[in-house]
Motif scaffolding. Structure first.
Motif, PDB file in Angstrom:
ATOM      1  N   VAL A 153       0.819  -1.392   0.179  1.00  0.00           N
ATOM      2  CA  VAL A 153       0.121  -0.029   0.126  1.00  0.00           C
ATOM      3  C   VAL A 153       0.723   1.441  -0.240  1.00  0.00           C
ATOM      4  N   ALA A 154       0.638   1.902  -0.877  1.00  0.00           N
ATOM      5  CA  ALA A 154       1.478   3.296  -0.742  1.00  0.00           C
ATOM      6  C   ALA A 154       0.497   4.434  -1.156  1.00  0.00           C
ATOM      7  N   GLY A 155       0.280   5.630  -0.344  1.00  0.00           N
ATOM      8  CA  GLY A 155      -0.586   6.396  -0.167  1.00  0.00           C
ATOM      9  C   GLY A 155       0.565   7.892  -0.850  1.00  0.00           C
ATOM     10  N   SER A 156       1.441   8.621   0.167  1.00  0.00           N
ATOM     11  CA  SER A 156       1.934   9.635  -0.005  1.00  0.00           C
ATOM     12  C   SER A 156       3.254   9.130  -1.462  1.00  0.00           C
ATOM     13  N   ALA A 157       3.271   8.170  -1.572  1.00  0.00           N
ATOM     14  CA  ALA A 157       4.362   7.499  -1.963  1.00  0.00           C
ATOM     15  C   ALA A 157       3.720   7.854  -3.427  1.00  0.00           C
ATOM     16  N   VAL A 158       2.059   7.826  -3.868  1.00  0.00           N
ATOM     17  CA  VAL A 158       2.352   7.377  -5.279  1.00  0.00           C
ATOM     18  C   VAL A 158       1.241   8.760  -4.883  1.00  0.00           C
ATOM     19  N   TYR A 159       0.528   9.551  -4.405  1.00  0.00           N
ATOM     20  CA  TYR A 159      -0.362  10.589  -4.778  1.00  0.00           C
ATOM     21  C   TYR A 159      -0.131  11.914  -4.190  1.00  0.00           C
ATOM     22  N   GLY A 160       1.352  11.586  -3.710  1.00  0.00           N
ATOM     23  CA  GLY A 160       2.320  13.174  -3.716  1.00  0.00           C
ATOM     24  C   GLY A 160       3.474  13.069  -5.162  1.00  0.00           C
ATOM     25  N   ALA A 161       3.222  12.155  -5.649  1.00  0.00           N
ATOM     26  CA  ALA A 161       4.081  11.768  -7.052  1.00  0.00           C
ATOM     27  C   ALA A 161       3.386  13.009  -7.802  1.00  0.00           C
ATOM     28  N   GLU A 162       4.493  13.710  -9.037  1.00  0.00           N
ATOM     29  CA  GLU A 162       4.326  14.060  -9.819  1.00  0.00           C
ATOM     30  C   GLU A 162       2.918  13.476 -10.880  1.00  0.00           C
ATOM     31  N   ASP A 163       4.092  12.063 -10.993  1.00  0.00           N
ATOM     32  CA  ASP A 163       1.941  11.659 -11.761  1.00  0.00           C
ATOM     33  C   ASP A 163       2.492  10.062 -11.407  1.00  0.00           C
ATOM     34  N   PRO A 164       1.037   9.797 -10.605  1.00  0.00           N
ATOM     35  CA  PRO A 164       0.801   8.622 -10.356  1.00  0.00           C
ATOM     36  C   PRO A 164       0.819   8.051 -10.606  1.00  0.00           C
ATOM     37  N   ALA A 165       0.343   8.099 -12.211  1.00  0.00           N
ATOM     38  CA  ALA A 165       0.212   6.022 -12.328  1.00  0.00           C
ATOM     39  C   ALA A 165       1.760   6.053 -12.682  1.00  0.00           C
ATOM     40  N   GLU A 166       2.986   6.959 -13.078  1.00  0.00           N
ATOM     41  CA  GLU A 166       3.986   6.572 -13.431  1.00  0.00           C
ATOM     42  C   GLU A 166       4.869   5.919 -11.933  1.00  0.00           C
ATOM     43  N   ALA A 167       4.295   6.421 -10.481  1.00  0.00           N
ATOM     44  CA  ALA A 167       4.935   6.157  -9.377  1.00  0.00           C
ATOM     45  C   ALA A 167       4.456   4.894  -9.126  1.00  0.00           C
ATOM     46  N   VAL A 168       3.153   4.187  -9.188  1.00  0.00           N
ATOM     47  CA  VAL A 168       2.890   3.097  -9.261  1.00  0.00           C
ATOM     48  C   VAL A 168       4.001   2.279  -9.773  1.00  0.00           C
ATOM     49  N   ARG A 169       3.809   2.272 -11.466  1.00  0.00           N
ATOM     50  CA  ARG A 169       5.166   1.630 -11.936  1.00  0.00           C
ATOM     51  C   ARG A 169       6.517   1.035 -11.364  1.00  0.00           C
ATOM     52  N   ALA A 170       6.922   3.001 -10.984  1.00  0.00           N
ATOM     53  CA  ALA A 170       8.211   2.714 -10.256  1.00  0.00           C
ATOM     54  C   ALA A 170       8.273   1.608  -9.159  1.00  0.00           C
ATOM     55  N   LEU A 171       7.136   1.695  -8.616  1.00  0.00           N
ATOM     56  CA  LEU A 171       7.458   1.496  -7.238  1.00  0.00           C
ATOM     57  C   LEU A 171       7.143  -0.598  -7.193  1.00  0.00           C
ATOM     58  N   ARG A 172       6.338  -0.703  -8.674  1.00  0.00           N
ATOM     59  CA  ARG A 172       5.819  -1.974  -8.489  1.00  0.00           C
ATOM     60  C   ARG A 172       7.271  -2.576  -9.242  1.00  0.00           C
ATOM     61  N   ASP A 173       7.941  -2.229 -10.025  1.00  0.00           N
ATOM     62  CA  ASP A 173       9.687  -2.432 -10.881  1.00  0.00           C
ATOM     63  C   ASP A 173      10.153  -2.482  -9.222  1.00  0.00           C
ATOM     64  N   GLN A 174       9.889  -1.766  -8.466  1.00  0.00           N
ATOM     65  CA  GLN A 174      11.493  -1.806  -7.932  1.00  0.00           C
ATOM     66  C   GLN A 174      10.913  -3.463  -6.831  1.00  0.00           C
ATOM     67  N   ALA A 175       9.831  -3.393  -6.287  1.00  0.00           N
ATOM     68  CA  ALA A 175       9.060  -4.752  -5.800  1.00  0.00           C
ATOM     69  C   ALA A 175       9.466  -5.815  -6.358  1.00  0.00           C
ATOM     70  N   ARG A 176       9.468  -5.721  -7.432  1.00  0.00           N
ATOM     71  CA  ARG A 176       9.421  -7.046  -8.183  1.00  0.00           C
ATOM     72  C   ARG A 176      10.519  -7.478  -8.368  1.00  0.00           C
ATOM     73  N   THR A 177      11.744  -6.311  -8.632  1.00  0.00           N
ATOM     74  CA  THR A 177      12.868  -6.753  -8.684  1.00  0.00           C
ATOM     75  C   THR A 177      13.292  -7.864  -7.804  1.00  0.00           C
ATOM     76  N   ALA A 178      13.724  -6.766  -6.188  1.00  0.00           N
ATOM     77  CA  ALA A 178      13.799  -7.160  -5.147  1.00  0.00           C
ATOM     78  C   ALA A 178      13.344  -8.334  -5.288  1.00  0.00           C
ATOM     79  N   SER A 179      11.754  -8.440  -4.616  1.00  0.00           N
ATOM     80  CA  SER A 179      11.297 -10.070  -4.440  1.00  0.00           C
ATOM     81  C   SER A 179      12.138 -11.593  -4.903  1.00  0.00           C
TER      82      SER A 179
END
Ligand code: DX5
Ligand code: ZN
Length: 228
Positions: A193-219
């Motif tokens: 779950v990410a609130g401020s990290a997504v909606y506080g970003a300039e492009d929320p959809a891009e923030a979702v993609r970037a977080l998902r890439d980071q999480a998938r690579t780490a897992s």
């Protein structure tokens, strides 16, 4: 299950919820924080808003109930259109009965633990759940700092899920951002779950993609993933 990102609309503009749902197009779920000013010292929204939001978006709703008496209210959120309903174990009178009722009504059943609530007493309940939510802040507000003292609990929960051979998801909520998501994924979380990290970003959809890439690579590198 590959890592999923659930933007929390707590950090969105409540007067424009339908647009804010569209702003995170591509998100796996929309995380809806329901607060009653009793279980937590904050007040947000209830069943009618969830009903309207469910009609306004194709993204499935992940309702996080931070309320007293979830035994009474949680089933109504399934009827309102939530695809996943999370109740807090600290507030539930009969968590097994409630989880079964949520499932019987057709939604995923999920149980949340506040930071001071241990997982161990609930080991035998895990097969009744589709997801467990480990809070990584004290529930009530967005934008708080991530509690890294929760990482051992995430690890132990992932071990219990593996021990019982369960398919259930492990969600983290609170302070999840580009700087903390990898530690969560490494410890065993797979729904973020990410609130401020997504909606506080300039492009929320891009923030979702970037977080998902980071999480998938780490897992992919994490020791808890099958095959490692
Ligand atoms: C807090 C809520 C969270 C909150 C997270 O009690 O349950 O879902 O929106 O917000 P961030 O990601 O800003 O910590
Ligand atoms: Zn939440």
């Amino acid at each position: 299950m590959p890592a999923q990102i659930n933007p929390s609309i707590l950090s969105a503009d409540f007067a424009r919820l339908a647009d804010e749902a569209k702003a995170v197009h591509g998100a796996d779920w929309l995380h809806v924080d329901v607060m009653d000013n009793h279980f937590v010292p904050n007040l947000t929204l209830g069943v009618p808003v969830v009903e309207s939001l469910a009609r306004a978006t194709d993204t499935p709703l992940d309702c996080h109930l931070m309320i007293e008496d979830p035994d009474r209210w949680a089933p109504q959120y399934v009827e309102a259109g939530a695809s996943s309903v999370t109740f807090h174990v600290e507030a539930a009178a009969a968590p097994v009965r409630l989880a079964r009722e949520i499932r019987a009504k057709g939604a995923r059943a999920s149980m949340a633990l506040k930071p001071a609530t241990p997982i161990e007493p609930y080991e035998d309940l895990l097969p009744e759940l589709d997801m467990l939510l480990i809070m990584t802040v004290e529930p009530g507000f967005g934008g708080q700092a991530f509690l890294d003292i929760m990482l051992p609990k995430i690890r132990r929960t992932r071990e219990l899920i593996a021990k019982h051979g369960l398919e259930m998801w492990l969600q983290v909520d609170g302070g999840v951002s580009a700087s903390t998501i990898e530690q969560c994924a490494d410890a065993g979380a797979d729904v973020f779950v990410a609130g401020s990290a997504v909606y506080g970003a300039e492009d929320p959809a891009e923030a979702v993609r970037a977080l998902r890439d980071q999480a998938r690579t780490a897992s992919e590198k994490a020791s808890w993933v099958c095959g490692h």
